[in-house]
Design an enzyme around this catalytic site. Structure first.
Site, PDB file in Angstrom:
ATOM      1  N   GLY B  43     -13.130 -10.518   2.060  1.00 41.99           N
ATOM      2  CA  GLY B  43     -13.108  -9.390   1.136  1.00 41.99           C
ATOM      3  C   GLY B  43     -13.073  -9.926  -0.285  1.00 41.99           C
ATOM      4  O   GLY B  43     -13.367 -11.104  -0.528  1.00 41.99           O
ATOM      5  N   GLY B  46     -10.676 -13.000  -0.319  1.00 45.64           N
ATOM      6  CA  GLY B  46     -11.134 -14.154   0.455  1.00 45.64           C
ATOM      7  C   GLY B  46     -12.451 -14.726  -0.046  1.00 45.64           C
ATOM      8  O   GLY B  46     -12.591 -15.943  -0.204  1.00 45.64           O
ATOM      9  N   ARG B 331      -0.112   8.093  -8.207  1.00 43.26           N
ATOM     10  CA  ARG B 331      -0.413   8.576  -6.861  1.00 43.26           C
ATOM     11  C   ARG B 331       0.788   9.081  -6.082  1.00 43.26           C
ATOM     12  O   ARG B 331       0.713  10.112  -5.431  1.00 43.26           O
ATOM     13  CB  ARG B 331      -1.059   7.439  -6.067  1.00 43.26           C
ATOM     14  CG  ARG B 331      -2.400   7.112  -6.622  1.00 43.26           C
ATOM     15  CD  ARG B 331      -3.029   5.960  -5.928  1.00 43.26           C
ATOM     16  NE  ARG B 331      -4.358   5.795  -6.498  1.00 43.26           N
ATOM     17  CZ  ARG B 331      -5.192   4.822  -6.176  1.00 43.26           C
ATOM     18  NH1 ARG B 331      -4.832   3.920  -5.297  1.00 43.26           N
ATOM     19  NH2 ARG B 331      -6.372   4.761  -6.727  1.00 43.26           N
ATOM     20  N   HIS B 402      -3.300   5.097   2.436  1.00 45.43           N
ATOM     21  CA  HIS B 402      -4.403   4.462   1.731  1.00 45.43           C
ATOM     22  C   HIS B 402      -4.232   2.959   1.524  1.00 45.43           C
ATOM     23  O   HIS B 402      -5.189   2.192   1.613  1.00 45.43           O
ATOM     24  CB  HIS B 402      -4.542   5.151   0.381  1.00 45.43           C
ATOM     25  CG  HIS B 402      -5.623   4.603  -0.477  1.00 45.43           C
ATOM     26  ND1 HIS B 402      -6.932   4.568  -0.076  1.00 45.43           N
ATOM     27  CD2 HIS B 402      -5.603   4.071  -1.718  1.00 45.43           C
ATOM     28  CE1 HIS B 402      -7.666   4.021  -1.048  1.00 45.43           C
ATOM     29  NE2 HIS B 402      -6.885   3.704  -2.033  1.00 45.43           N
ATOM     30  N   GLU B 426      -4.628  -7.787  -0.725  1.00 46.33           N
ATOM     31  CA  GLU B 426      -3.718  -6.761  -0.212  1.00 46.33           C
ATOM     32  C   GLU B 426      -2.744  -7.318   0.836  1.00 46.33           C
ATOM     33  O   GLU B 426      -1.697  -6.729   1.093  1.00 46.33           O
ATOM     34  CB  GLU B 426      -4.535  -5.586   0.374  1.00 46.33           C
ATOM     35  CG  GLU B 426      -3.695  -4.355   0.648  1.00 46.33           C
ATOM     36  CD  GLU B 426      -4.498  -3.135   1.091  1.00 46.33           C
ATOM     37  OE1 GLU B 426      -5.713  -3.066   0.815  1.00 46.33           O
ATOM     38  OE2 GLU B 426      -3.899  -2.243   1.714  1.00 46.33           O
ATOM     39  N   ARG B 436       1.234   1.244  -6.153  1.00 45.89           N
ATOM     40  CA  ARG B 436       0.136   0.601  -6.876  1.00 45.89           C
ATOM     41  C   ARG B 436      -0.604   1.622  -7.723  1.00 45.89           C
ATOM     42  O   ARG B 436      -0.886   2.718  -7.276  1.00 45.89           O
ATOM     43  CB  ARG B 436      -0.834  -0.037  -5.889  1.00 45.89           C
ATOM     44  CG  ARG B 436      -2.088  -0.564  -6.548  1.00 45.89           C
ATOM     45  CD  ARG B 436      -2.973  -1.291  -5.582  1.00 45.89           C
ATOM     46  NE  ARG B 436      -3.669  -0.437  -4.650  1.00 45.89           N
ATOM     47  CZ  ARG B 436      -4.752   0.294  -4.941  1.00 45.89           C
ATOM     48  NH1 ARG B 436      -5.253   0.289  -6.154  1.00 45.89           N
ATOM     49  NH2 ARG B 436      -5.331   1.020  -4.010  1.00 45.89           N
TER      50      ARG B 436
END
Ligand SMILES: Cc1cc2nc3c(=O)[nH]c(=O)nc-3n(C[C@H](O)[C@H](O)[C@H](O)COP(=O)(O)OP(=O)(O)OC[C@H]3O[C@@H](n4cnc5c(N)ncnc54)[C@H](O)[C@@H]3O)c2cc1C
Ligand code: FES
Lengths: 238, 638
Positions: B43, B46, B331, B402, B426, B436
């Site tokens: 991702g 990585g 959030r 999420h 993450e 976050r």
């Protein structure tokens, strides 16, 4: 072809959720489920890859398999589901194919050489909004392979051209522009993709609706690169 | 377990990273290729790490379960990436991004890490533009920005609603370039199933080739995990179907402390659940809250269509409760406010679990074309799923799981409690505290991968000088045998229930008791239910097929087995933290007007859990958190 019965399917279910239900039933009976690739289920990762009633990603335009809903079909329909069929995409199992050839095309030149740490301030490069919008239209490719599966020749031209277009429109992409076109096109042949005869089926099947205009751009860059190959200096100087 | 040592460098916060970079040991360029680094994950974290380490000269091996590195879950990120560029001249600075992130995280992150993140953010944008990432531009050719929650400046860079895709493709292309050059070897469709620890150092991984079923060991001088978050513990989440906790969980069982497992982010704007068969939830990017207004009818059970409800009978509750941030409240706060409205019976749509996100005013003000340009693909996605057109009526949205702020504990160098095991993106717990902020995960993944890890890993390699080992080593053999045995065990149970049925049941327990609001009684209940469910799983699951083939049911079974353990730890962590902070809201601890009530005296620490054996309670260690630069205060967005 094996026929499976899919009961209890609602119109708001996605196509892959329908397959989940079929698989869940199979497993409840201790049978092996049907293997298929999927991950994001939002039309962006490019994993899902099904030929549905002979059409790549099914009947809705600009829609990947995972975004297709059962409301697009009538109750009682028999739906045929097949994997992508192309010489360059060997079948792994059931509906799963190997699309590693796409990665190798990118490896051949689908990048801008910019080692980490070497960049200058981002706003020193000005790019007009129109240019970036056109680049972005091409950069949206999700590498699902529908273009290859839909093409009677099994060509990967739309995939390759979308990357070439994205990078060759940007100022950062200029130094490697012609070498990139040469190497990526050569890699398509090595991977046994067919040639492009502009059928246009790829553009119809593309879930991101990428235009075959990109192929014209690729051909232009490729031609220019081949012509100037004899005078290597030109390619390098551009 | 090794004691927790954060290794934060001394000195003023602005100088720590530079000073540290100077003080760290370097590996001589000619020696770098003698070191092998195993990177798990392709991702943002990585791929950027693998490519950069290879450019530096290390010998890199990169593993991922996807068929191509480009399909990692990062591809799905929509809204944008933050950076303290201050291109808008609206008062942004490194210090402000640092401040917003510490405050947004409800004072549960490590200041020094967050400051470094804000510093590095600036270079990330430069790097991505150099690679050709087509970020949105103004007519003059300069980069454009939008705003995200928890900030009063415009610092988010974006590429339509596909920012994650474009950033990942940038990193992926850099990775492919390095593969082509021979610096990186990739192992697609390969799942890491265990970590190999020899003499206390992480020296390798055991993997299963998901096509052939072959189990093998790979050895190296350091291991890097960039394997993403564990939101799929809840079954339904916005994460991709394959996202899982297996790599970090198995590393945890080998000695890596797991920090703050209960910090989960519930995103306020997702498409509501529509039926039992639902397989995942779809996010509607936070960027929509730049122009969309959130509301519910003032009257309970109002059956009118939204357009028919007049202005004075609507409650724009975020604007009312948080006038200075309005629809861009962070959030955790926006999610809880939506839940509160629905709990009061004001929710809309099927089952009353939804609120409106309305663009009518924005369309009137800016025109349909502008809105289409900004959010076209999101509107389209919404319409495809719900069969409703958001240009005509408002969207219906509801919170969904999420992101996970918790993860493996890491020190300032991004190294876990196992020497040599580094964790990025993450998968680690750093930087975001208990909540976050939007557009900060992409920033963190790329900061870790492009800039932080490539600098710190050299210090580890130069100072620890791991020696040679080979695959005959008894610890390697042992790890391999254990993996083979647990795979056979799963296949051998031949019970009556499918893997998904267990996963769904676990998800429901987690959502009911460890979701948006938690309380002691519910968590205790979950702590009873999960071990029972786990016991049933190991005696009654049915995993059809065999080991030596592509077997997606087997892959899923291994992941769900890990979720069944991790879920319990999340509940234990949530139960022990007797305060409310960020995404962790304990109903017993709230202010008079329902806001989270922190307890800094007792809980200003990161909780790092140590694995103590199967079915044993885990032991908690504390890393105290000091706040020298951002004053501890009750978070206010009013
Ligand atoms: C829908 C959605 C939208 C988002 N939008 C935003 C946004 O706008 N802005 C923002 O900042 N953040 C956003 N986020 C969050 C952000 O996308 C993620 O936190 C981030 O991309 C994670 O990156 P990563 O590199 O850590 O992990 P991932 O991208 O999840 O990559 C994990 C990698 O690890 C591999 N892997 C995992 N387990 C194993 C194993 N056992 N063995 C081998 N390989 C393994 C996978 O194959 C994959 O390559 C969004 C998230 C979601 C779900
Ligand atoms: S599953 Fe990701 S594009 Fe369909």
């Amino acid at each position: 072809m094996v026929e499976y019965d899919a009961g209890d399917i609602g119109p708001d279910m996605s196509f892959l959720e329908m397959l989940d239900v079929v698989n869940e039933r199979l497993m409840e009976r201790g049978e092996v489920p049907i293997a298929f690739d999927h991950d994001c289920r939002e039309g962006i990762c490019g994993s899902c890859s099904l030929m549905i009633n002979g059409v790549a990603h099914g009947p809705e335009r600009g829609t990947a398999t995972c975004q297709l809903h059962m409301r697009s079909f009538a109750d009682g329909d028999t739906i045929s589901v097949e994997p992508w069929r192309a010489r360059a995409f060997p079948i792994v199992k059931d509906l799963v194919v190997d699309r590693g050839a796409f990665d190798r095309i990118i490896q051949a030149g689908g990048y801008i050489t910019a080692p980490t740490g070497s960049a200058r301030d981002a706003n020193t490069i000005l790019i007009s909004k129109d240019t970036v919008d056109t680049a972005m239209d091409a950069a949206q490719c999700i590498a699902c392979g529908a273009c290859v599966a839909a093409c009677p020749n099994g060509s990967a031209s739309l995939f390759t051209a979308s990357k070439i277009t994205h990078l060759s429109l940007l100022p950062q992409g200029q130094p490697e522009r012609y070498g990139r076109a040469l190497r990526m096109v050569a890699q398509m042949d090595i991977e046994h993709f067919g040639g492009c005869t502009l059928y246009g089926e790829c553009q119809e099947a593309c879930p991101k609706e990428i235009s075959i205009d990109t192929i014209t751009r690729m051909n232009r860059d490729f031609l220019r690169a081949t012509l100037s190959q004899g005078h290597g200096a030109i390619a390098r100087a551009e | 377990m090794r004691p927790l040592e954060s290794r934060v460098p001394s000195g003023p916060i602005e100088q720590k990273w530079d000073k540290h970079r100077f003080e760290m040991k370097l590996v001589n360029p000619a020696n770098k290729r003698k070191y092998t680094v195993l990177v798990v994950g392709s991702g943002l974290a990585g791929a950027s790490a693998a490519a950069t380490l290879s450019e530096l000269g290390y010998n890199v091996k990169c593993f991922f379960f996807h068929d191509s590195p480009r399909r990692a879950h990062s591809i799905a990120a929509q809204g944008g990436i933050n950076a303290a560029k201050n291109y808008r001249n609206d008062g942004d600075s490194i210090y402000r991004l640092f401040y917003d992130t510490v405050k947004g995280g409800d004072f549960r992150s490590r200041e020094a890490n967050v400051y470094r993140l804000a510093q590095v953010s600036v270079e990330i944008i430069d790097q991505c533009v150099a690679q050709g990432v087509p970020f949105a531009r103004e007519y003059g050719g300069l980069l454009a920005n939008r705003s995200f929650g928890g900030a009063q400046v415009s610092r988010t860079f974006y590429a339509r609603g596909q920012t994650g895709q474009q950033l990942l493709l940038g990193a992926y292309q850099q990775l492919e370039k390095e593969i082509g050059r021979g610096g990186v070897t990739v192992y697609p469709r390969t799942e890491m199933l265990d970590l190999i620890v020899v003499d206390g150092q992480a020296r390798g991984i055991v993997t299963r080739d998901t096509v052939s079923g072959r189990i093998s060991s790979h050895l190296g001088d350091a291991v890097v995990l960039g394997t993403g978050g564990y939101g799929n513990v809840f079954y339904l989440s916005t994460n991709a179907k394959g996202s899982n906790a297996t790599a970090i969980w198995r590393a945890h069982k080998r000695g890596a402390a797991f920090a703050n497992p209960c910090y989960t982010q519930i995103h306020p704007t997702c498409i509501p659940v529509s039926g039992e068969y639902q397989s995942k939830l779809t996010l509607m990017s936070e960027s929509l809250r730049n122009d969309g207004r959130v509301w519910v009818p003032r009257q309970k059970g109002d059956q009118r269509r939204p357009e028919q409800i007049p202005e004075n009978e609507r409650d724009y509750y975020l604007e009312r409760k948080y006038p200075s941030f309005g629809n861009l409240a962070p959030r955790d706060i926006a999610s809880r406010a939506a839940k509160e409205a629905c709990d009061q019976g004001l929710g809309v749509g099927e089952g009353g679990l939804g609120v409106y996100l309305d663009f009518a005013d924005a369309i009137k003000r800016l025109g349909e074309q502008t809105i289409r340009e900004r959010y076209g693909n999101l509107f389209q996605m919404y319409q495809r799923i719900t069969d409703e057109n958001p240009f005509v009526g408002p969207m219906r949205i509801y919170p969904a799981v999420h992101y996970t702020m918790g993860g493996l504990w890491v020190d300032y160098n991004l190294m876990s409690t196992i020497p040599g095991l580094h964790v990025i993106g993450e998968a680690n717990f750093s930087d975001h505290g208990a909540n976050r902020l939007g557009a900060s995960a992409l920033m963190q993944g790329l900061a870790d991968g492009y800039f932080v890890l490539p600098a710190t890993i050299g210090d580890y390699l130069a100072s620890s000088k791991p020696g040679r080992i080979d695959t005959d080593h008894p610890d390697v053999r042992q790890a391999e045998t254990e993996v083979t045995e647990s795979t056979s065990k799963l296949l051998g149970i031949k019970g009556k229930r499918t893997v998904d049925s267990f996963h769904r049941e676990l998800g429901k327990i987690m959502w009911d008791h460890c979701g948006m609001a938690r309380n002691a009684a519910g968590l205790q209940r979950a702590l009873q239910l999960i071990p029972e469910l786990r016991a049933e799983f190991w005696s009654n699951v049915n995993v059809p097929g065999s080991h030596a083939e592509l077997n997606q049911a087997l892959e899923k079974a291994g992941r769900v087995a890990d979720f069944l353990e991790l879920g319990e730890l999340m509940c234990a962590d949530a139960l022990h933290r007797e305060e409310s902070c960020g995404g962790h809201f304990r109903e017993e601890y709230q202010t008079g007007d329902g806001e989270a009530l922190r307890n800094d005296e007792l809980f200003a620490y990161a909780a790092a859990w140590e694995y103590c054996g199967a079915n044993q309670p885990e032991r908690m260690h504390r890393e105290p958190l000091g706040f020298e630069y951002v004053q501890l205060a009750q978070r206010s967005y009013k």
